[in-house]
Each structure stands twice: as C-alpha cells, then as structure tokens.
Design an enzyme around this catalytic site. Structure first.
Site, mmCIF file in Angstrom:
data_model
loop_
_atom_site.group_PDB
_atom_site.id
_atom_site.type_symbol
_atom_site.label_atom_id
_atom_site.label_comp_id
_atom_site.label_asym_id
_atom_site.label_seq_id
_atom_site.Cartn_x
_atom_site.Cartn_y
_atom_site.Cartn_z
ATOM 1 N N ASN A 173 12.288 -16.364 -33.512
ATOM 2 C CA ASN A 173 13.317 -17.022 -32.709
ATOM 3 C C ASN A 173 13.886 -16.099 -31.637
ATOM 4 O O ASN A 173 14.328 -16.577 -30.588
ATOM 5 C CB ASN A 173 14.451 -17.546 -33.595
ATOM 6 C CG ASN A 173 15.234 -18.640 -32.918
ATOM 7 O OD1 ASN A 173 14.742 -19.729 -32.672
ATOM 8 N ND2 ASN A 173 16.482 -18.331 -32.558
ATOM 9 N N ASP A 174 13.897 -14.805 -31.869
ATOM 10 C CA ASP A 174 14.335 -13.881 -30.821
ATOM 11 C C ASP A 174 13.435 -13.999 -29.593
ATOM 12 O O ASP A 174 13.905 -13.991 -28.452
ATOM 13 C CB ASP A 174 14.306 -12.441 -31.329
ATOM 14 C CG ASP A 174 15.569 -12.062 -32.088
ATOM 15 O OD1 ASP A 174 16.551 -12.819 -32.008
ATOM 16 O OD2 ASP A 174 15.564 -11.018 -32.754
ATOM 17 N N HIS A 175 12.140 -14.089 -29.824
ATOM 18 C CA HIS A 175 11.198 -14.215 -28.707
ATOM 19 C C HIS A 175 11.394 -15.550 -27.990
ATOM 20 O O HIS A 175 11.378 -15.617 -26.753
ATOM 21 C CB HIS A 175 9.766 -14.091 -29.212
ATOM 22 C CG HIS A 175 9.439 -12.745 -29.782
ATOM 23 N ND1 HIS A 175 9.860 -12.351 -31.037
ATOM 24 C CD2 HIS A 175 8.760 -11.692 -29.274
ATOM 25 C CE1 HIS A 175 9.443 -11.117 -31.270
ATOM 26 N NE2 HIS A 175 8.771 -10.698 -30.219
ATOM 27 N N GLY A 192 14.514 -15.433 -25.951
ATOM 28 C CA GLY A 192 14.294 -14.653 -24.740
ATOM 29 C C GLY A 192 13.606 -15.461 -23.658
ATOM 30 O O GLY A 192 14.006 -15.436 -22.487
#
Length: 529
Positions: free
Chosen positions: A287-289, A292
């Site tokens: 989810n961080d990717h 981003g």
C-alpha cells in the site's frame, strides 16, 4: 520491562542481524498478545501512538467508523438499483469528486475537461524532461511520500528533500536503504524547523514552490506556520499534498500507520490470507507503493487543473482509503449481495478458471526453501486449456468432461495433482518457455535475484542500471528506472540520493537568491543542520 532484556544485546543493533532481531521480537510479541482481546489491544495501542492494526474482514471494513465519518462510500447505479461502493482515493479542495455513472468517477470542475490553456507549441528540438522547472518541497519520509516525489524528480522536477540532523534517523537517515532507494534525483536541504529563523526560511521556500508535500501527522505544517491556508494567501498557485495514514478528519485521523497496519484495517490482509489463518497476508509494503503512485497522479491532476484556473489547491490523501479502494469488488459484492469475501488462496474470487494455481518444479525432493522453484499456470479459457493438454500429452484433450471450465472445476483436485506431478520433473524456466510458446499463460515465481539477473524482459529494457557512487558505505549499486518511456522527452538521468544538507547552499541560492554571506550567516546560527 526486565523480562526481555536480551533485546538490549548490541548484536541486535547490527544491520546484518536484522533478521535475528525480527525473529526474536516476533516471538516475544506472539506470546504477549496471545491472551489479549484484539480490538481492545488495537485501540489501546493506537491511543499510545503505536502503529497497531486489527486484521478486519470485509464486513468490518464496510462498517468502519473512519470511513463513515468521512462520508467516504459512494452510490453506484447498477441497473435499477443503487449500490454502495468505494469512494475516491484522495480529495481535492478545489475540484471535488462526483459520480456521473456506474462505471466512472470523474472530477466535477469543468476546468478538468477543457482547461483554458493556449495551444502547446511542438517540441522541436525535443525539450527537457516533462516536469523540468517544477519546484517541489518534499517534507515526506519513509516510502509513500518519497516514492511520489521520486516519480516527479525522475521526470525532471526540482525536488528539494528537506531533512535535519534531529530527524535523520531510521528510514530518514541518508545511509538507510529506504532513503537511498526513494530519494534519488532530488536535492538535499538541511533546515532546522525548531528555530523561528528556520521556519522563516521554510516559509520563503514555500512561497516559491509549485508543490509542497508531507506525510506527517495532520496539522504539523500548520503548527510550523507553513500550512496550506497560510501560504495560499501569498502563493495561490501552490499545491499542498497531505499524505496521512487516515486522512484529515474522522475518529481515526491521528492513528499511526504503516503499510502493514493499512493492509490489516483495509481488509487486504484477511482477503489475501490462507484458509482460516489471519496471520498471513501481504508481507510487502504494497500500500505504500500504491499511495506513492496515487500521490504522483494526484499532483499531476492538480497541475492540470492549475493550467486552466491559475490556482493551486490542497489534496488530502488517506493511505487507508487508498488501501480500501483495492477491496472495491469485494465491497460491492458485500453491499449488493451480502457476500462477505473470504481467502481463496490461488483461486479467483469472482471469475472461474481451471487450472489456476502455482506448482512446484525441479529440483524435487527436500531442498531449502530458497532453492525451490514454482510455476504459475492460469488457463483463462478453453483454447488455453486445449493448448495445455497438448503440451502435457495427456488424455485431457479427449475427455469431454473437461471441455469447459465447469467440468474442470469439478475435477480441479485431479488436474492440480497431475500438473504438480508434471512440474516436479521440469525446470521452471524451460517449462514456462514451452507453455508460453503454446499460448498457455505461465510464469516462474521470481525472486529479487531472478529479476536482477535472469529476467530477459527487464534486461532488454535496461530497467536496472548501475549507479557507482550511491553511498560511501555501499559503493556501486543499481537503480530501478522510471517505467515510462517518453519518446520526445526521455528521462534518462539518475543521480544518487544526497547526504544531509549536501545541496543547501545551491538550493538557497537558486530558489531564494541568497548570496554566500547570507548562507554563511544561517549556517552560523545552526539553521542548516
């Protein structure tokens, strides 16, 4: 306290012993939480500003108090029915989202459709990179925010990474692998924002910026006097992007999150698990990717609006809402049909296909897990099934019961067993090539070494490239390149991430016109550290 003093052992602080530290910490935590009630522990942890996240099934996600408070769910027209479903992954202050049909979410402001911009002159000769000249102040840290700004920097934006000696620790330390990975092509400015003069310099930089982005807790930049409302008065073109865990507002708005926390709360851990186990799910910070990439896209959308209106705006990105968006089909199924999605392993939750699984290849027998090779095979239609049968030279082609997917699903265990037996004697890459040549979707389950050293597609695209001076501790390393090819504005420049304050003087001169005497005076006050 006192029970697990072995974790204080200096060996656990050594980078090469990270695996040992994780293993020991997980053992301690597993024993500690075993007798506790999960929701109470989750809420107590968050009350203590610890990034706890309860593993929620889809029906709990649908009834989430944070989403309800932010009025997040949207109404979809499905035939004659109106079905609740996922809302937008981010929110624009000047161009709010609205639903116009059951199949599309668009932006309401007419400027999105026909910006009042003059014709764009042809690029002859080709101009510099697409975002050359764009000024971005980057207050973000760890992964999601730095990934968003790395995309912009790769496309030519002048991204200024703001850091300080007091914050340069953990993933924000210039020698940390995360920092090295996500902060290439940016310039580094060290600025002490705890001092009034440092905040004055920061305000001056914000006055010159096209984009300001942070992923602090909500309100940090406001308390420093450089929030959107303050800067917008004198710099109306500025675009402010706030990438918080839960978004601005709602009962969970001050919760501390990382990607695994979001995965748990958004239903992703539960749905990607195995059977009844709830401790297996997405291990990677997926989810961080995604947040981003959403952040980069939101900035480009806001810039597009600014071309027609001349004004910037504030963008509120809830990384939680980004995660819940990936559960969209499951949420629609729950709201429309009352079906609560459950883990299905390698099978498809909404479509029918057989085979659709992963099979172990040679070397057969007992081998270490890192030496095991696996092959994914997915026949999505009858033609692919017939091609698979021809490759295996089995009696499948003549078996009328297997001619359609319903028949194959009825005998899925037998098919999986026969494929497992065939794959056990095959080299994974050779089997993939043979099946692909016959038109059968098949792919080796690759690890990082495979991607770097064996993947011909990535090698042919020069996706990984050498970077000789990435950091004095690491020497030569590699970067993954921007996976977008601009024909007339190529983005081929890759510069290592910079050490703390390495570009401070150049940034202050370029953005604010400071002379060397002014820069020396700031340094003498300790502001550039």
């Amino acid at each position: 306290e006192g029970v697990h003093d072995d974790l204080i052992d200096p060996k656990y602080s050594e980078p090469e012993n990270l695996g040992l530290r994780i293993e020991r910490t997980m053992q301690i935590l597993t024993e500690w939480v075993a007798g506790k009630e999960v929701e109470a522990l989750f809420l107590e942890g968050q009350a203590r500003h610890s990034p706890y996240g309860q593993v929620l099934p889809i029906e709990k996600v649908a009834d989430n108090p944070q989403l309800a408070a932010r009025d997040w769910f949207a109404a979809y027209a499905v035939g004659e029915r109106e079905v609740q479903g996922p809302g937008a992954p981010y929110h624009f202050s000047a161009t709010p989202w609205e639903m116009r049909s059951s199949t599309s979410v668009v932006l309401a402001d007419a400027a999105w459709e026909s910006p009042a911009t003059p014709p764009i002159a042809p690029l002859d000769p080709p101009a510099a990179r697409p975002l050359e000249g764009l000024k971005v102040l980057d207050f973000s840290h760890v992964l999601a925010g730095p990934f968003a700004t790395r995309v912009l920097a790769d496309m030519g934006a002048d991204v200024i990474k703001i850091n300080s000696a007091s914050r340069a620790e953990g993933a924000n330390e210039p020698a940390h692998p995360y920092y090295l990975m996500w902060n290439r092509n940016k310039r580094a400015l060290a600025l002490d924002l705890t001092q009034t003069d440092g905040r004055d310099v920061c305000r001056a930089l914000c006055e010159q910026a096209d984009v300001v982005i942070d992923n602090f807790s909500v309100g940090v930049l406001d308390r420093l006097g450089v929030g959107y409302e303050a800067v917008n008065e004198t710099n109306p073109k500025v675009i402010y992007v706030q990438m918080s865990g839960m978004g601005d507002g709602g009962p969970w708005s001050d919760f501390v999150t990382y990607a695994p926390t979001i995965h748990a709360l958004a239903g992703l851990t539960h749905m990607t698990g195995v059977g009844e186990r709830q401790d297996i799910g997405i291990g990677f910070s997926y989810n961080d990717h995604q947040a981003g990439l959403h952040g980069a896209l939101a900035i480009l959308a806001a810039l597009y609006h600014r071309r027609g209106s001349g004004r910037g705006q504030r963008v509120d990105i809830s990384q939680f809402e980004v995660g819940v968006n990936f559960a969209g089909p499951a949420l629609l199924d729950f709201f429309a049909n009352g079906v609560a999605a459950r883990p299905v392993g390698n099978q498809l939750p909404f479509d029918q296909a057989c085979p659709h699984n992963v099979y172990r290849c040679a070397p057969a027998g007992e081998v270490p897990i890192e030496a095991q090779r696996w092959l994914a095979i997915a026949c999505m239609n009858d033609a692919q099934w017939r091609s698979l049968a021809a490759v295996l030279e089995t009696g499948w082609a003549a078996d009328d019961e297997l001619a359609d997917v319903a028949g194959r699903l009825a005998r899925r265990e037998d098919i999986d067993a026969e494929l497992a037996a065939w794959c056990a004697d095959q080299d994974a890459y050779a089997a993939m090539a043979r099946l692909q040549a016959a038109g059968v979707p098949a792919g080796v389950v690759q690890d990082g070494v495979d991607l770097a050293e064996r993947d011909p597609q990535l090698d042919g695209a020069r996706f990984l490239r050498k970077l000789d001076d990435i950091h004095e501790r690491l020497g030569q390393s590699y970067v993954d390149t921007l996976p977008i090819d601009f024909a007339r504005q190529p983005c081929e420049d890759y510069v290592r991430s910079k050490d703390l304050g390495e570009d401070s003087a150049a940034v202050l001169a370029d953005w604010l016109g400071y002379g060397q005497d002014e820069i020396d005076a700031l340094a003498a006050k300790g502001l550039l550290s």
